[in-house]
Design an enzyme around this catalytic site. Structure first.
Site, PDB file in Angstrom:
ATOM      1  N   ASP A  12      65.080  44.233 160.598  1.00 46.47           N
ATOM      2  CA  ASP A  12      63.643  43.774 160.339  1.00 46.47           C
ATOM      3  C   ASP A  12      62.822  44.729 160.617  1.00 46.47           C
ATOM      4  O   ASP A  12      62.561  45.468 161.793  1.00 46.47           O
ATOM      5  CB  ASP A  12      63.448  42.356 161.517  1.00 46.47           C
ATOM      6  N   ASP A  34      60.699  42.583 153.904  1.00 44.60           N
ATOM      7  CA  ASP A  34      61.051  43.686 155.003  1.00 44.60           C
ATOM      8  C   ASP A  34      62.178  42.962 156.091  1.00 44.60           C
ATOM      9  O   ASP A  34      62.417  43.632 157.100  1.00 44.60           O
ATOM     10  CB  ASP A  34      59.671  43.478 155.883  1.00 44.60           C
ATOM     11  N   GLU A  35      62.881  42.055 155.631  1.00 49.69           N
ATOM     12  CA  GLU A  35      64.241  41.879 156.559  1.00 49.69           C
ATOM     13  C   GLU A  35      65.355  41.377 155.885  1.00 49.69           C
ATOM     14  O   GLU A  35      65.230  40.744 154.653  1.00 49.69           O
ATOM     15  CB  GLU A  35      63.797  40.841 157.498  1.00 49.69           C
TER      16      GLU A  35
END
EC number: 2.7.7.7
Length: 360
Positions: free
Chosen positions: A12, A107-108
């Site tokens: 993350d 983003d993860e």
């Protein structure tokens, strides 16, 4: 526990959009910064840095509310093309260590490194290497969690944020689950948490000791899911983008919203750009057969609308949102999601884009 011990990493990025802005503009590094829409246009916050979070600023919060909490907050418009490009660079780093990558957003992502030979198969060392590569090559920090099951890997990635690593070894799974506050489990929101507390359930051990039939009766699918997790069971596989029949993104609000305008701002500024990026990864030809929208209300009732549509279009979601909100009946909204069904290579199958167990 499952027979096959897996090695799952959840990576993350730390306040990703804001971190990219701080990286590219040194003047932003020591101030409270948010990426989002303008308050005069009823914009919402996409993300913010940790200085802003100290004042209570959060993602999907109306910009006007964020500025009341933090008057010195500097809000900049998002540069989605830049974030997509950086996300692709992060994906390239992941691919050095495994091909089993399940992006959840720009983003993860989950990574299954069970069969990886890098670092003698050590998931901990692989996670360290990924975080190091991201920092050295992109000048961004990432947090990671390592565990034998997906939900614990996600929980673990949040425990040492920012720029941290937390490892849950197989022999520590039950111990960690037993002590885990239920609000830390993905999918447990405010209303559900209140009901769980009213039933005397506060941590994983409380659920594990509870009668399964009572849990199912009181909490339905959530009760069944929590019971399995409380026993250290999460059978979900890491699903790569190209294995999917549909691609979806969703967001659970920290505070319920109620108006069309609030919903549309979140779709336009947050959900649609993420869906657009995920579709490009999953299906470069961008062939789809349906678009759909999902809403979960404050009473946990869920409704979806999906229509045949041959191309991803933001304006079409505007129509779908108008339609789905005719079912609102005065209720507040706790979750909003978008999805597209991919066009299969050989045969078009009319499958629901919103399966009963939710998007992965």
């Amino acid at each position: 526990m499952q027979d096959r011990i897996r090695k799952i990493i959840h990576v993350d990025m730390d306040c990703f959009f804001a971190a990219v802005e701080m990286r590219d503009n040194p003047a932003y590094r020591e101030i409270a910064l948010a990426v989002g829409g303008h308050e005069k246009q009823r914009g919402v916050i996409s993300t913010c840095n940790y200085q802003a979070r100290k004042f209570g600023v959060r993602s999907a919060m109306p910009t006007a509310q964020a500025l009341k909490l933090c008057p010195q907050l500097h809000v900049v418009p998002g540069r989605m093309s830049v974030y997509k490009s950086v996300s692709q660079q992060i994906q390239t780093i992941f691919q050095r260590y495994t091909s089993l990558i399940e992006p959840l957003s720009l983003d993860e992502a989950y990574l299954d490194v069970s069969e990886s030979t890098a670092y003698q198969g050590s998931a901990t060392l692989i996670a360290q290497a990924i975080r190091r590569d991201i920092w050295q090559e992109l000048n961004l920090t990432a947090s990671a969690g390592v565990a034998p099951i997906k939900f614990l890997a996600k929980v673990a990635s949040d425990l040492n944020k920012p720029n941290g690593l937390y490892v849950v070894t197989p022999d520590k799974v039950q111990e960690m689950v037993d002590s885990l506050p239920l609000e830390k489990i993905p999918g447990v929101g405010k209303v559900a948490l209140e009901k769980l507390h009213q039933a005397g359930l506060y941590v994983g051990a409380d659920v594990r000791r509870a009668d399964y039939r009572k849990l199912l009766h009181q909490f339905g699918r959530l009760g069944a899911s929590l019971w399995k997790k409380s026993h250290g069971i999460d059978e979900r596989e890491v699903v790569t983008e190209r294995e999917r029949k549909s691609v979806g993104v969703e967001y659970t609000f920290s505070q319920n919203i109620s108006t069309f305008q609030e919903c549309w701002q979140v779709i336009e500024q947050k959900l649609y750009p993420e869906l657009d990026a995920r579709l490009s990864r999953a299906h470069p030809q961008r062939g789809i057969i349906k678009q759909g929208i999902k809403v979960k209300f404050a009473d946990f009732q869920q409704t979806t609308i999906e229509h045949v549509h041959p191309a991803l279009e933001l304006d079409y979601f505007h129509e779908l949102l108008e339609q789905v909100l005719t079912r609102q009946q005065g209720r507040e909204i706790r979750l909003l999601g978008l999805s597209v069904m991919l066009k299969p290579e050989l045969q078009m199958k009319q499958l629901s884009m919103f399966p009963s167990d939710g998007w992965q």
